[in-house]
Each structure stands twice: as C-alpha cells, then as structure tokens.
Write a protein that holds these residues in place. Structure first.
Motif, PDB file in Angstrom:
ATOM      1  N   GLN A 179       0.810  -1.223   0.000  1.00  0.00           N
ATOM      2  CA  GLN A 179       0.000   0.000   0.000  1.00  0.00           C
ATOM      3  C   GLN A 179       0.844   1.274   0.000  1.00  0.00           C
ATOM      4  OE1 GLN A 179      -2.491  -0.342   3.491  1.00  0.00           O
ATOM      5  NE2 GLN A 179      -2.978  -2.485   3.011  1.00  0.00           N
ATOM      6  N   LEU A 180       2.144   1.138   0.277  1.00  0.00           N
ATOM      7  CA  LEU A 180       2.998   2.324   0.393  1.00  0.00           C
ATOM      8  C   LEU A 180       3.443   2.827  -0.975  1.00  0.00           C
ATOM      9  CD1 LEU A 180       5.278   1.253   3.395  1.00  0.00           C
ATOM     10  CD2 LEU A 180       3.107   2.523   3.462  1.00  0.00           C
ATOM     11  N   SER A 181       3.696   4.124  -1.043  1.00  0.00           N
ATOM     12  CA  SER A 181       4.147   4.738  -2.291  1.00  0.00           C
ATOM     13  C   SER A 181       5.532   5.354  -2.100  1.00  0.00           C
ATOM     14  CB  SER A 181       3.171   5.841  -2.710  1.00  0.00           C
ATOM     15  OG  SER A 181       3.750   6.681  -3.689  1.00  0.00           O
ATOM     16  N   PRO A 182       6.389   5.312  -3.121  1.00  0.00           N
ATOM     17  CA  PRO A 182       7.714   5.946  -2.997  1.00  0.00           C
ATOM     18  C   PRO A 182       7.645   7.439  -2.695  1.00  0.00           C
ATOM     19  CG  PRO A 182       7.650   4.506  -4.919  1.00  0.00           C
ATOM     20  CD  PRO A 182       6.238   4.585  -4.399  1.00  0.00           C
ATOM     21  N   THR A 183       6.520   8.072  -3.020  1.00  0.00           N
ATOM     22  CA  THR A 183       6.418   9.522  -2.779  1.00  0.00           C
ATOM     23  C   THR A 183       5.859   9.852  -1.392  1.00  0.00           C
ATOM     24  OG1 THR A 183       4.263   9.520  -3.889  1.00  0.00           O
ATOM     25  CG2 THR A 183       6.184  10.079  -5.231  1.00  0.00           C
ATOM     26  N   ASP A 184       5.559   8.820  -0.591  1.00  0.00           N
ATOM     27  CA  ASP A 184       5.081   9.069   0.777  1.00  0.00           C
ATOM     28  C   ASP A 184       6.167   9.768   1.594  1.00  0.00           C
ATOM     29  OD1 ASP A 184       2.701   7.741   0.282  1.00  0.00           O
ATOM     30  OD2 ASP A 184       3.326   5.867   1.257  1.00  0.00           O
ATOM     31  N   PRO A 185       5.776  10.699   2.479  1.00  0.00           N
ATOM     32  CA  PRO A 185       6.760  11.254   3.416  1.00  0.00           C
ATOM     33  C   PRO A 185       7.258  10.160   4.351  1.00  0.00           C
ATOM     34  CG  PRO A 185       4.529  11.954   4.006  1.00  0.00           C
ATOM     35  CD  PRO A 185       4.435  11.255   2.684  1.00  0.00           C
ATOM     36  N   ILE A 186       8.557  10.143   4.617  1.00  0.00           N
ATOM     37  CA  ILE A 186       9.137   9.052   5.407  1.00  0.00           C
ATOM     38  C   ILE A 186      10.075   9.565   6.490  1.00  0.00           C
ATOM     39  CG2 ILE A 186      11.226   8.602   4.010  1.00  0.00           C
ATOM     40  CD1 ILE A 186       8.708   5.998   5.362  1.00  0.00           C
ATOM     41  N   ASN A 207      12.939  10.589  -2.333  1.00  0.00           N
ATOM     42  CA  ASN A 207      14.005  11.576  -2.085  1.00  0.00           C
ATOM     43  C   ASN A 207      15.282  10.900  -1.598  1.00  0.00           C
ATOM     44  OD1 ASN A 207      11.747  14.029  -0.564  1.00  0.00           O
ATOM     45  ND2 ASN A 207      12.563  14.043  -2.628  1.00  0.00           N
ATOM     46  N   ILE A 208      15.177  10.234  -0.447  1.00  0.00           N
ATOM     47  CA  ILE A 208      16.412   9.810   0.231  1.00  0.00           C
ATOM     48  C   ILE A 208      16.954   8.479  -0.286  1.00  0.00           C
ATOM     49  CG2 ILE A 208      15.996  11.212   2.277  1.00  0.00           C
ATOM     50  CD1 ILE A 208      15.040   8.766   3.786  1.00  0.00           C
ATOM     51  N   LEU A 209      16.077   7.577  -0.742  1.00  0.00           N
ATOM     52  CA  LEU A 209      16.583   6.320  -1.285  1.00  0.00           C
ATOM     53  C   LEU A 209      17.412   6.581  -2.542  1.00  0.00           C
ATOM     54  CD1 LEU A 209      16.815   3.255  -1.446  1.00  0.00           C
ATOM     55  CD2 LEU A 209      14.587   3.213  -2.609  1.00  0.00           C
ATOM     56  N   ARG A 388      17.287  21.567  -8.480  1.00  0.00           N
ATOM     57  CA  ARG A 388      15.935  21.080  -8.780  1.00  0.00           C
ATOM     58  C   ARG A 388      16.013  19.604  -9.182  1.00  0.00           C
ATOM     59  NH1 ARG A 388      12.372  24.223 -13.273  1.00  0.00           N
ATOM     60  NH2 ARG A 388      13.941  23.381 -14.716  1.00  0.00           N
ATOM     61  N   GLY A 389      14.957  18.861  -8.865  1.00  0.00           N
ATOM     62  CA  GLY A 389      14.916  17.453  -9.250  1.00  0.00           C
ATOM     63  C   GLY A 389      14.293  16.585  -8.169  1.00  0.00           C
ATOM     64  N   TYR A 390      14.496  15.262  -8.291  1.00  0.00           N
ATOM     65  CA  TYR A 390      13.875  14.301  -7.378  1.00  0.00           C
ATOM     66  C   TYR A 390      14.228  14.540  -5.921  1.00  0.00           C
ATOM     67  CZ  TYR A 390      18.324  12.061  -6.477  1.00  0.00           C
ATOM     68  OH  TYR A 390      19.609  11.842  -6.045  1.00  0.00           O
ATOM     69  N   SER A 391      15.376  15.211  -5.665  1.00  0.00           N
ATOM     70  CA  SER A 391      15.905  15.322  -4.300  1.00  0.00           C
ATOM     71  C   SER A 391      15.251  16.424  -3.475  1.00  0.00           C
ATOM     72  CB  SER A 391      17.418  15.575  -4.340  1.00  0.00           C
ATOM     73  OG  SER A 391      17.672  16.868  -4.870  1.00  0.00           O
ATOM     74  N   VAL A 392      14.569  17.359  -4.128  1.00  0.00           N
ATOM     75  CA  VAL A 392      14.012  18.505  -3.389  1.00  0.00           C
ATOM     76  C   VAL A 392      12.890  18.028  -2.466  1.00  0.00           C
ATOM     77  CG1 VAL A 392      12.818  20.724  -3.579  1.00  0.00           C
ATOM     78  CG2 VAL A 392      14.665  20.152  -5.186  1.00  0.00           C
ATOM     79  N   MET A 393      12.970  18.465  -1.221  1.00  0.00           N
ATOM     80  CA  MET A 393      12.028  18.033  -0.174  1.00  0.00           C
ATOM     81  C   MET A 393      10.569  18.231  -0.573  1.00  0.00           C
ATOM     82  SD  MET A 393      12.241  21.197   2.545  1.00  0.00           S
ATOM     83  CE  MET A 393      11.894  22.888   2.006  1.00  0.00           C
ATOM     84  N   LEU A 394       9.694  17.525   0.123  1.00  0.00           N
ATOM     85  CA  LEU A 394       8.257  17.738  -0.048  1.00  0.00           C
ATOM     86  C   LEU A 394       7.855  19.111   0.493  1.00  0.00           C
ATOM     87  CD1 LEU A 394       6.918  14.227   1.073  1.00  0.00           C
ATOM     88  CD2 LEU A 394       7.406  15.012  -1.254  1.00  0.00           C
TER      89      LEU A 394
END
Length: 549
Positions: A179-186, A207-209, A388-394
C-alpha cells in the motif's frame, strides 16, 4: 560567441529507483543474505543481511502492535547505535515518518520538535554524554498532546516491543508494503536554525533512497564495500549517504563509536578493513592529527566522502596522500535536498577533486543566479546556487509559507550558498550569502581567505568572520587553531605572512587563537556564535550599534 549560462543537468542513463526503502532492502536481502550488513563496534554486535531483515521486521511489527501506522510520526533520539539503524528501516517498512532528533538538543528544543511534528512514539537512549534523555523526555512529555509511548533502548518497554514483534504475523508487513508509495513522506529532519526555531524538512522514500543510491553509485560501491560512518545518523550524511548508500548496494555499515572519536574511527577502519570513510573536514583534521595516526593500517581504504561544510584543499590533499583515499569524493548539499546535489567523480582530475564540490548529480539540475534579480549568471560569475529534481524536499512540515520562501514556483530550491560554476560545470562554494563580509564597499568571501591561511605551516584550521567596524562597516577576524607546539601567532605575524600574497583589504585585522570552534553536533562551524563572541572579546559594542547604508 555567447557566454555560457551557469546551468547544468546531471546524467540520466541509470534510471531512478521507483520503490520504497522497504522494497529496496528486500532486494538487498535476497541478493546478499549472508554478507555482513551492520557492525556496531561499541557493543560488539554484527548482522548479516538476513539477520538485519529479521530484526528490522521485529521492530516494525512491534511498532504496529503499539498502534503506529502509516503517516504517524516516530521520533528517534539517540547517538549512533544499531537500534537507530533498525528503527530507520522499521519505520520505512510500516510507512511511519521517522523524526530524527538532534542528540545535542536540550529540553526546550526537544519539546518544540515533539509538538511541532506531532510525534506519537519516541525511541531514545537513556542518556548520552551529559544529557539525561529519560529525564528530559519526562519533563517535556506533559506538554506534548500527541505523545503516547516513550521507549528507552534496553528498557522493559523496548524489550516488550521486540517481544510483540517476535510474536506477530509477518504477513502484515507484506500487506502494508503493497500500500505504500515511494512519494510518501518518510522522514522529518530539523535543520539547525541559526535564528528562531528549526524547520522540519520533510523527505520521501523517493528523495532519500535515490540520493543514497546515486551517491553510492558515484563512489562505485558494491557488496564488497565496508563503510565507516562516524558522522551522526540523525543527519542526512549518516542515514542517507551512509546507511541507504550501503544497503542499496549490499555493502556493510561499520559504526565506530556512538559519537565521533578520532582514535576509535581510525581503529575501526584498521580492524574492520573498511574501504570507505566519511567525515566533515574537522573530523578528518582530527584523524590526521591524532598522535597515533601512523600506527593504524589504513591500507584497505579506497574511497570516502568529505562533506558537511567547505572542505579545505590542503586537508583534502592529505586525505588522499596520507590516508590512501585515492577515490575520495567531495559532496555538497543540504538537508532540504536529501542531501546531495553535487559530487566529485573518481575519474575527475585530482585538482578538480580537491578544489571543487564536483558536478551536478544524476537526475538533478543546478544553476547559479543573481541573488537580487534571480537571473542565471554567466559561468565564472558568483551567485546563489539553486537545485531542482527528485531530491528537493516535499516541504517544511506544516510550514507552507517557509516552504514557499525556499522552493520557488519552478521547483528550484534556493540554497543560500554562494557558488561559482566553471566552463566544464564544476562548482565551487564560496560561502553563505549571509557570511559574505562587506568591508568599505568591498565584497569579501571568507572561504577564499581561509583557504589561503591553510597554507601557513603552523595553522591546522582557520575560520574567518566579519566583525562590526565603525569606519568600514565590517572588519575581518581570523579564528585560528595552531599545530601542537607551534609558537603563538600574533596579528602582526599573520599580516606579515599575508602581505603581498593577498589583497590588503582581505588581510584579517584581528586574530583569535582557539583550541576549538563553536560547532553544531554535525561538525558545522557556528559563525553566528563566533560573531557574537567576537563583539564581547574585542569590545565592539559601540561599532555594532553603528548604522550603515
């Protein structure tokens, strides 16, 4: 021929990992079940990937038994230890948000973080150094309405959590994982605010993975690597560049001690045959100057990362020559970008690797802009670095206005760091916008002067700040650490050393000899505190009141 703008994009030939941290760990366990995954030297404990998986699942199931669910905040407040590592991966497995609490916090700061993030459950050490964590948690708890459980590592409550996890149905984790998504806050990491309260940078699995994975890729990690991690887990350097870089490649994390100790770190590298060593510059300086340095066999070292604050060129050269870290990498980043944005590569010329923070990382984009107009500057011109990119925080946790101040409408994170990009895309960080000294109308970048001072044979470390001055607005002051046994360095002697070699207006007027600098727990120099102390030391209260245009 038109000038080239200071803008660059990283390579995208290796795809991003579109999976959760739990799913990624599953793949490592399946591929390398019997390889060593974690070594905690302070307690003499070791885990293979199979054993790590077992114990992570035990903690995860124990958290579920407590009622912790997806999106709930779980705090971790402890120095580096195996339990910290287990909780990091266990929370990811159940979709809880790990709130990493600075081991140096006092009750006031702790209570703020507990309340602001709405922590439900805290896992903590009983104590660390002079801090009685148990007492501070007991004091803060009544004012924290969301807090349900305090689990002190090694206490009956912690043992009960493990026992509950042992008895639970592991099938629950499979169901939740689906049920979890890679974009979930972790993860929520509180950035060390120099004014006011810190802000909680909220980061996702994605982000972090990916950041840990690509940092590891550029270090050429494989399952054969053993990474010595003396930097704190509570910060991205430890938990992302250390732990996630390791597990995403089947490598091993070696914890040399609960907190940084140069001798323990060197001993860990030698005993565990570590191939990689991490640290901020002050840590490497301490190791290189350790009295027993020459007695440690560091021949296993191949690579490592120096990051966290500007890396002195002379120190970097010694790390390569004396520690044998021929492939050492410099990384640059910030918590809000998961953290790494730029990194040197192993095939970069040595001069590039010791004098720049490298080029933009895979799947990322950087630019250097005029801090006033926001326009991208030409290569070779200084400005503010944006990424800018995948690494920028939520975003900052429950602070949309502060998030909007940091991340613009185009998705660019404004770092507050001054940088210069050269013709080939390599970046130099020249200081913080707020650290720039304006002396009589001249813009002075302390980093440039610090690099020069490192060439003095008796100077081990140097930090340059601006202090109030009635005539020029600001004057320069150098805080200096000398080599053991060196003669005291007077302002006159320092000026003589500088004369004719750097511009006269860049020569420090004041010199202050110290044994250590005011620092955050992550090893960053607190220049704000140095400036405050300087006003007192030099009696500059009147100058500090002088207004300048």
């Amino acid at each position: 021929m038109s000038a080239i703008p200071s803008h660059a994009q990283g390579p995208a030939d290796t795809p991003l990992l579109e999976e959760t941290i739990g799913a990624n760990l599953d793949r490592a366990v399946a591929a390398f079940p019997d390889r060593e995954a974690l070594v905690d030297l302070a307690t003499g404990r070791r885990w293979s990937y199979r054993e790590l998986d077992r114990d992570v699942n035990r903690v995860a199931l124990g958290l579920l038994a407590l009622g912790v669910g997806r999106g709930d905040r779980v705090g971790i407040w402890a120095p580096n230890c195996a339990e910290w590592f287990l909780v990091q991966y266990a929370t990811a497995r159940v979709g809880a948000i790990l709130v990493t609490v600075n081991p140096g916090y006092r009750t006031h700061e702790l209570a703020y973080v507990l309340r602001q993030s709405g922590i439900r459950t805290v896992v903590a050490a009983r104590s660390f150094k002079t801090s009685d964590y148990a007492a501070m948690l007991a004091e803060a708890a009544p004012d924290c309405p969301y807090l349900r459980d305090i689990l002190l590592i090694g206490s009956p409550e912690w043992d009960a959590l493990l026992a509950a996890g042992e008895a639970a149905d592991p099938g629950q984790l499979t169901e939740i994982g689906a049920q979890l998504s890679p974009t979930d806050p972790i993860n929520i990491q509180y950035t060390s605010g120099t004014t006011g309260f810190p802000k909680g940078a909220t980061l996702s699995h994605r982000n972090i993975l990916n950041n840990g994975y690509f940092v590891g890729e550029l270090c050429h990690y494989t399952e054969a690597d053993r990474i010595c991690v003396p930097v704190p887990f509570y910060h991205c350097f430890g938990m992302v560049m250390g732990n996630l870089a390791a597990t995403s490649h089947g490598a091993c994390v070696v914890i040399p001690a609960p907190a940084f100790d140069p001798a323990a770190t060197l001993a860990a590298v030698a005993a565990e045959r570590c191939t990689s060593l991490y640290g901020v510059p002050t840590m490497f300086i301490a190791e290189l100057n350790d009295p027993g340095f020459d007695g440690y066999d560091l021949s296993s070292l191949r690579t490592g990362i120096m990051a966290g604050s500007p890396c002195p060129i002379e120190v970097m050269k010694q790390v390569v020559e004396r520690m044998g870290m021929r492939d050492v990498s410099i990384c640059y980043g910030m918590t809000e970008t998961s953290p790494v944005s730029t990194q040197t590569r192993t095939d970069d010329p040595l001069e590039r690797r010791v004098s720049t923070v490298g080029r933009v990382g895979p799947h990322l984009e950087v630019k250097v802009v005029d801090p006033v107009t926001g326009a991208t500057v030409e290569r070779g011109a200084p400005g503010e670095l944006c990424t800018r990119g995948y690494s920028v925080m939520l975003g900052y946790w429950e602070e949309p206005a502060k998030t909007a101040e940091a991340v613009d409408a185009g998705g660019w994170m404004h770092t507050g760091d001054l940088a210069v990009m050269d013709e080939e895309g390599y970046l130099n960080i020249t200081g913080r916008i707020k650290d720039m000294v304006i002396r009589g109308g001249e813009n002075i970048y302390p980093r440039e002067i610090e690099e020069f001072l490192y060439t003095h044979p008796d100077i081990v470390d140097a930090q340059v700040i601006g202090v109030p001055d009635a005539k020029y607005g600001e004057e320069l002051m150098a805080w200096i650490r000398l080599r053991p046994g060196a003669e005291p360095l007077t302002p006159e002697a320092l000026r003589a050393f500088c004369a004719g070699r750097i511009a006269h207006y860049k020569i420090p007027r004041y010199v202050h000899l110290v044994d250590e600098f005011p620092m955050t727990v992550t090893g960053k120099i607190r220049k704000v505190e140095m400036r405050e102390q300087a006003v007192e030391l030099l009696g500059l209260h009147d100058a500090a009141q002088t207004r300048h245009a």
